[in-house]
Design a protein around this motif. Sequence first.
Motif, PDB file in Angstrom:
ATOM      1  N   LEU A 142       0.721  -1.082  -0.081  1.00  0.00           N
ATOM      2  CA  LEU A 142       0.018   0.058   0.119  1.00  0.00           C
ATOM      3  C   LEU A 142       0.872   1.304   0.112  1.00  0.00           C
ATOM      4  O   LEU A 142       0.679   2.254  -0.742  1.00  0.00           O
ATOM      5  CB  LEU A 142      -0.832  -0.082   1.400  1.00  0.00           C
ATOM      6  CG  LEU A 142      -2.107  -0.912   1.363  1.00  0.00           C
ATOM      7  CD1 LEU A 142      -2.675  -1.075   2.645  1.00  0.00           C
ATOM      8  CD2 LEU A 142      -3.179  -0.309   0.175  1.00  0.00           C
TER       9      LEU A 142
ATOM     10  N   VAL B  80     -11.958   4.635  -0.456  1.00  0.00           N
ATOM     11  CA  VAL B  80     -11.942   3.558   0.282  1.00  0.00           C
ATOM     12  C   VAL B  80     -13.358   2.768   0.584  1.00  0.00           C
ATOM     13  O   VAL B  80     -14.476   3.717   0.645  1.00  0.00           O
ATOM     14  CB  VAL B  80     -11.145   3.794   1.568  1.00  0.00           C
ATOM     15  CG1 VAL B  80      -9.629   3.811   1.116  1.00  0.00           C
ATOM     16  CG2 VAL B  80     -11.837   4.568   2.515  1.00  0.00           C
TER      17      VAL B  80
ATOM     18  N   ALA C 264      -5.372   0.795   5.459  1.00  0.00           N
ATOM     19  CA  ALA C 264      -5.253   1.511   4.256  1.00  0.00           C
ATOM     20  C   ALA C 264      -5.593   2.920   4.254  1.00  0.00           C
ATOM     21  O   ALA C 264      -4.782   3.530   3.573  1.00  0.00           O
ATOM     22  CB  ALA C 264      -6.051   0.577   3.298  1.00  0.00           C
TER      23      ALA C 264
ATOM     24  N   TYR D  70      -9.329   1.969  -3.510  1.00  0.00           N
ATOM     25  CA  TYR D  70      -9.066   0.709  -2.768  1.00  0.00           C
ATOM     26  C   TYR D  70     -10.093  -0.160  -2.447  1.00  0.00           C
ATOM     27  O   TYR D  70     -11.166  -0.016  -1.807  1.00  0.00           O
ATOM     28  CB  TYR D  70      -8.459   1.154  -1.508  1.00  0.00           C
ATOM     29  CG  TYR D  70      -8.017  -0.081  -0.505  1.00  0.00           C
ATOM     30  CD1 TYR D  70      -6.866  -0.768  -0.671  1.00  0.00           C
ATOM     31  CD2 TYR D  70      -8.945  -0.407   0.504  1.00  0.00           C
ATOM     32  CE1 TYR D  70      -6.321  -1.878   0.151  1.00  0.00           C
ATOM     33  CE2 TYR D  70      -8.597  -1.505   1.271  1.00  0.00           C
ATOM     34  CZ  TYR D  70      -7.273  -2.128   1.292  1.00  0.00           C
ATOM     35  OH  TYR D  70      -7.027  -3.364   1.896  1.00  0.00           O
TER      36      TYR D  70
ATOM     37  N   THR E  64     -11.328  -4.386  -1.557  1.00  0.00           N
ATOM     38  CA  THR E  64     -11.043  -5.889  -1.007  1.00  0.00           C
ATOM     39  C   THR E  64     -12.200  -6.780  -1.655  1.00  0.00           C
ATOM     40  O   THR E  64     -13.244  -7.196  -0.970  1.00  0.00           O
ATOM     41  CB  THR E  64     -11.140  -6.077   0.332  1.00  0.00           C
ATOM     42  OG1 THR E  64     -12.114  -5.588   0.993  1.00  0.00           O
ATOM     43  CG2 THR E  64      -9.783  -5.323   0.959  1.00  0.00           C
TER      44      THR E  64
ATOM     45  N   PHE F 164      -6.637  -0.480  -6.510  1.00  0.00           N
ATOM     46  CA  PHE F 164      -5.697  -1.275  -5.890  1.00  0.00           C
ATOM     47  C   PHE F 164      -6.516  -2.514  -5.417  1.00  0.00           C
ATOM     48  O   PHE F 164      -7.510  -2.161  -4.452  1.00  0.00           O
ATOM     49  CB  PHE F 164      -5.329  -0.324  -4.462  1.00  0.00           C
ATOM     50  CG  PHE F 164      -4.231  -1.014  -3.987  1.00  0.00           C
ATOM     51  CD1 PHE F 164      -4.242  -2.170  -3.091  1.00  0.00           C
ATOM     52  CD2 PHE F 164      -2.802  -0.777  -3.907  1.00  0.00           C
ATOM     53  CE1 PHE F 164      -3.367  -3.096  -2.288  1.00  0.00           C
ATOM     54  CE2 PHE F 164      -1.910  -1.589  -3.237  1.00  0.00           C
ATOM     55  CZ  PHE F 164      -2.076  -2.545  -2.290  1.00  0.00           C
ATOM     56  N   GLU F 165      -6.492  -3.633  -5.650  1.00  0.00           N
ATOM     57  CA  GLU F 165      -7.070  -4.704  -5.273  1.00  0.00           C
ATOM     58  C   GLU F 165      -6.346  -5.681  -4.157  1.00  0.00           C
ATOM     59  O   GLU F 165      -5.349  -6.162  -4.741  1.00  0.00           O
ATOM     60  CB  GLU F 165      -7.260  -5.630  -6.656  1.00  0.00           C
ATOM     61  CG  GLU F 165      -7.971  -6.880  -6.316  1.00  0.00           C
ATOM     62  CD  GLU F 165      -8.291  -7.642  -7.462  1.00  0.00           C
ATOM     63  OE1 GLU F 165      -9.281  -8.652  -7.489  1.00  0.00           O
ATOM     64  OE2 GLU F 165      -7.596  -7.662  -8.624  1.00  0.00           O
ATOM     65  N   ASP F 166      -6.775  -5.339  -3.234  1.00  0.00           N
ATOM     66  CA  ASP F 166      -6.208  -6.248  -2.071  1.00  0.00           C
ATOM     67  C   ASP F 166      -7.013  -7.598  -1.957  1.00  0.00           C
ATOM     68  O   ASP F 166      -8.154  -7.640  -1.546  1.00  0.00           O
ATOM     69  CB  ASP F 166      -6.515  -5.210  -0.785  1.00  0.00           C
ATOM     70  CG  ASP F 166      -5.581  -6.067   0.438  1.00  0.00           C
ATOM     71  OD1 ASP F 166      -5.363  -7.150   0.298  1.00  0.00           O
ATOM     72  OD2 ASP F 166      -5.600  -5.369   1.544  1.00  0.00           O
TER      73      ASP F 166
END
Length: 425
Positions: free
Chosen positions: A138, A154, A162, A196, A198, A229-231
């Motif tokens: 991150l 987010v 994050a 961001y 998940t 951003f793929e967590d």
Amino acid sequence: AGAGTFVSDSATASAAAGPAAAGPAAAGATAGQGLRPRPGWDRASWRPAVRPPARYDFQVGVPDTRLFPYDTWRRLVAAEWRPRGDARSRPGGEPAGDAESAGHPGLRDAIARYVGYARSVRAAADDVVVTNGAQQALDLVARVLIAPGDVVAVEEPGYPPARDVFAAHGARVVGVPVDGDGLVVARLPRTARLVYVTPSHQFPLGVAMSLPRRRELLAWAGAHDAAVFEDDYDSEYRFADRPLEPLHTLDDGGRVVYAGTFSKTLLPGLRLGYVVVPPTLRDAVRTARRLADGQGPVATQAALARFMDEGRLARHIRRTAKVYARRRSALLAGLGGVLAPYLEAVPSAAGLHVCALLRSGDDATGAAVAGRARAAGVAVETLGRYATAPGGPAGLVLGYGAIEAADVPPGLDLLADALREVTPD
């Protein structure tokens, strides 16, 4: 020995002695002149709850460290620390020497193959940067993409560390609600530079982002010149349903940065993760890693590469998945039984925790329940800990990584007692 201790005529009172020792004049001169962090670093960040161990521990995001193959790991690490011939010919470098900032070549290759067969992520070794866990991934991406004042979207509720990383880089962090299909794309701020998410197992609710919502998010990112951003949080442990394709696999515009970690499958203390970056970011992220800490631990990375190449990671995941499945089944049975009058489980097919919404009450109710349960030896977390603003859904988040299957029913019985006391019929 010596002639003694003498004070110079030009000496002044030490600042360490404090204003009283320095006198009124010195106190006025030094007041308010200490070092100050820049904006964004002078606030407290989110921290996991640190409490004494509980008899029935439903803490979130913690694997069972007792399941780790310590003997095998010691053997692999010890082998890497033994000198083997010419150091210049050793792939990845000597354990005590310098190495590539992107990580051990063998580990990057092993990770590329692993995410390929396990998650259908198309990646070459050159696309992979090994990190000290997902948190450093991150930070590295934020360094190269986010400028002070940029908007970062987010999930709300979502993963607090994050949010803190992006805020520390000067971003304006905006929470976006999550529903049964995942992040609500229609609520994204138009100026967001990065989103961001998940999507495989939303943290903390546990829902999976639907395929239409995934395609909608990628289309939005392309239209707004934004990064995603793929967590891939907790994706390794899936207990129901066929896994959906990652955003990275669906992405044909180079918009997705894909990150994962070995903290849940192996040990949090290993501090090993990875980020798969598009070619346009490859050099920048490698440079950021080199500036951040130079390199990672060579011996540990090389040992993990061998661990993966020998098929031990896949076997370890299969073995631990059976253990966690039994604990999950016991937890779901309790949520459908003794806890059913008070809690409604959020549908979830993966991960090491389950979120359950309160049928009545708000987050203050959840906090009161958690406090009563803790007094009875049961550790649970409230959903409100992961929200940035009041008024969202209230509930409890129950992890099953750190508790034995046999301990789940009696722990839930005590939790039911706490719920009964705080939320009477």
